[in-house]
Design an enzyme around this catalytic site. Structure first.
Site, PDB file in Angstrom:
ATOM      1  N   SER A 456      17.577 -27.244  26.134  1.00  0.00           N
ATOM      2  CA  SER A 456      17.013 -25.960  26.546  1.00  0.00           C
ATOM      3  C   SER A 456      16.129 -26.193  27.754  1.00  0.00           C
ATOM      4  O   SER A 456      15.649 -27.316  27.989  1.00  0.00           O
ATOM      5  CB  SER A 456      16.191 -25.349  25.409  1.00  0.00           C
ATOM      6  OG  SER A 456      15.404 -24.261  25.861  1.00  0.00           O
ATOM      7  N   TYR A 469       9.574 -26.014  19.030  1.00  0.00           N
ATOM      8  CA  TYR A 469      10.908 -25.843  19.621  1.00  0.00           C
ATOM      9  C   TYR A 469      11.034 -26.681  20.889  1.00  0.00           C
ATOM     10  O   TYR A 469      12.029 -27.403  21.080  1.00  0.00           O
ATOM     11  CB  TYR A 469      11.142 -24.369  19.929  1.00  0.00           C
ATOM     12  CG  TYR A 469      12.504 -24.077  20.513  1.00  0.00           C
ATOM     13  CD1 TYR A 469      13.634 -23.990  19.700  1.00  0.00           C
ATOM     14  CD2 TYR A 469      12.669 -23.887  21.886  1.00  0.00           C
ATOM     15  CE1 TYR A 469      14.886 -23.725  20.238  1.00  0.00           C
ATOM     16  CE2 TYR A 469      13.916 -23.629  22.432  1.00  0.00           C
ATOM     17  CZ  TYR A 469      15.015 -23.552  21.609  1.00  0.00           C
ATOM     18  OH  TYR A 469      16.262 -23.294  22.142  1.00  0.00           O
TER      19      TYR A 469
END
Length: 586
Positions: A456, A469
């Protein structure tokens, strides 16, 4: 001892010799005849035969002078293509007297099978022919003559290149020396040479009869090569549909040998495989899949298989691609992208129904085959079972896409230990399990491959709302970079894909910590609206994944914000740190 478990053996007499014939699969099904090459026996087909036997009546035989078949006396003149054709007809007369067979040949098995499929006396007896790593001697002779008549630089280069690859042919024409070498030091060292060069790992192959097989088989070359290359037949046209599987890294045959093959086989289907010479041993899953598809199409009345037409079909057609988190979003789009290129797709998701739907749709958009597997990637035991099942049932994965992931947002001090475990178990450990298990299989196979890990932009763009995350994705990015370095020498690429805001369903499952249930649902809905307004489709990420594999790219930011953040992380990380303090209103 045979590696063909459960095979039914019989002996067939022809021309003063006895052939050892093995059969697998149910009688009454389409008959597939596998012909081995030099210096092999029918055992070279064991892994392919086991796979084909699930659908077909499979027949294998030891070529005269090899394995358990007897040798002609005298050897000289006993291995001509005419006599090998007699043997083939004797076999199919016995196993399939009233029905044409589907012929498959590798190496010298393919060379002699080209004779079978181009002579008049076998017309009507062969339904299809799949050729691997062995050209027709007649076609080869015409190929040489055309280049000698018009010696352009390119064609001279092709002649010299193939001439260098054919060094062993000259050696086998030497009187007595090949026999002495095979019955002496070469026969003893050959298995180790194959393990080193071709990465063959089965200790039971080659069989113990190798020294005598190789000594006898030298007469295949002596009885046929010079005669056919000097006076190639002018009528060597295939009277059945042909499938050509070309191993692009074959040390003995140049792909250019097949440049004009449509002249001789107008009903031709071409396949390419990034592999070395012994593909029945190194790539049995792929070989069996293509044979199954080709034979099935012929049995259904098609005379030529239509190859995949996607942009990257030449690269991925028939390859095995496994995608985790394939039930929706980027994972489903990625499964479809590889399906359009003709790959065989394994859709993995913890939601069995979603995985099944992806597999069904993948078949519709072009996948050679597609399967669904319901697995939680964070479950190490379940992933172990999946890896074993995939290798046993489908083969070694060529492309692995570790895509499964979960979202988590909120302050570090509101994030519980259980929250940390959940996001790391899926986002990081799921990737580790995939790389460890399927990557090891790629290494053991020795034919390369590619691993894609979906990270990501949060891997390099800090945020006060994404500590867990972002940490999980940063770990995936570093794991990918480190693994890329380790696997570089083994022909296995590793890519990290770093998307920004992509319109997928991840917002509906993201956990927002530190808030009550009502506020969590409100934030999910608000995030979904934000991602919807951004409206960056997962299909674009899937295209980036496919390109990353084709180009062997290391780190691929996807979306404008991901690319901008990547640039800032290199040029001005202080700006990123300042932006990380911003708390967006959700």
């Amino acid at each position: 001892m045979t590696m063909l478990d459960g095979a039914r053996e019989r002996r067939i007499s022809t021309g003063g010799i006895e052939l050892c014939v093995a059969e697998l699969g149910e009688l009454g099904r389409p008959v597939v005849v596998l012909v081995h090459g030099y210096p092999d026996t029918k055992e070279v087909w064991s892994a392919v035969a086991a796979r084909l036997a699930q659908r077909f009546h499979v027949v294998l035989y030891d070529v005269r002078g090899h394995g358990s078949s007897s040798a002609p006396k005298p050897l000289r003149g006993g291995f001509t293509l005419e006599k090998l054709t007699d043997d083939f007809l004797a076999v199919i007369d016995a196993v399939s007297p009233g029905r044409p067979v589907h012929l498959v040949g590798h190496d010298w098995g393919s060379v002699q099978s080209w004779e079978f499929v181009t002579v008049a006396r076998t017309e009507g007896r062969i339904a299809s022919f799949t050729s691997m790593s062995g050209p027709s001697l007649d076609h080869f002779g015409h190929w040489i003559n055309r280049r000698l008549r018009r010696p352009t630089p390119r064609q001279v280069g092709q002649l010299l290149g193939q001439g260098a690859k054919s060094w062993y042919v000259y050696a086998l024409h030497t009187p007595a020396l090949p026999e002495l070498a095979w019955r002496g030091p070469l026969g003893k060292r050959w298995p180790a040479m194959l393990r080193r060069v071709e990465k063959l790992t089965d200790p039971a192959y080659p069989t113990a009869s190798l020294p005598s097989d190789a000594a006898h088989g030298a007469w295949l070359y002596r009885d046929n090569v010079r005669a056919r290359l000097r006076r190639p037949r002018a009528d060597a046209y295939a009277h059945a549909p042909v499938q050509l599987i070309t191993a692009l890294d074959d040390a003995f045959l140049s792909p250019a040998l097949y440049d004009e093959l449509e002249t001789w086989a107008p009903r031709l289907t071409r396949r390419t495989l990034p592999a070395k010479h012994w593909i029945p041993r190194t790539r049995p899953d792929q070989v069996a899949s293509w044979i199954t598809e080709f034979v099935t199409s012929i049995e259904a009345g098609q005379t030529r298989t239509v190859a995949a037409s996607g942009v990257h079909a030449e690269r991925f057609a028939g390859q095995l691609v496994l995608v985790t988190g394939a039930g929706s979003g980027i994972g489903r789009a990625t499964a479809f992208a590889f399906a359009e290129a003709g790959a065989r797709v394994i859709a993995v998701d913890r939601d069995a129904e979603s995985a099944t739907r992806t597999a069904e749709l993948a078949r519709l958009v072009g996948a050679r085959e597609a399967w669904a597997e319901a697995v939680d990637v964070s479950d190490e035991a379940a992933m172990d079972e999946l890896a074993a099942k995939v290798r046993q049932s489908y083969g070694v994965v060529d492309v692995l896409v570790n895509n499964a992931g979960v979202g988590l947002s909120g302050s570090f001090f509101d994030t519980s230990t259980e929250d940390w475990r959940r996001v790391l178990d899926v986002n990081l450990w799921g990737v580790i399990h995939g790389c460890r298990l399927f990557g090891r299989h790629m290494v053991e196979r020795g034919e390369g491959g590619h691993i894609v890990n979906v990270a990501s932009a949060a891997a390099y763009q800090p945020s006060r709302l994404l500590p867990a995350y972002g940490a999980s994705k940063a770990a995936v990015l570093m794991l990918s970079e480190s693994l890329r370095a380790e696997l570089a020498g083994k022909g296995i690429g590793v890519s990290a894909i770093c998307p920004g805001l992509v319109n997928t369903g991840i917002t509906s499952t993201t956990t927002f910590v530190g808030v009550d249930a009502g506020e969590q649902e409100r934030r999910r809905a608000s995030s979904a609206r934000l991602y919807g307004r951004r409206n960056y489709p997962p299909e674009k990420v899937a295209d980036a994944i496919v390109r990353a594999v084709v180009r062997d790219e290391a780190v691929v930011p996807v979306t404008a914000e991901a690319k901008g953040s990547r640039l800032l992380s290199r040029l001005s990380p202080r700006v990123l740190r300042a932006l990380a303090r911003y708390e967006p209103r959700i």
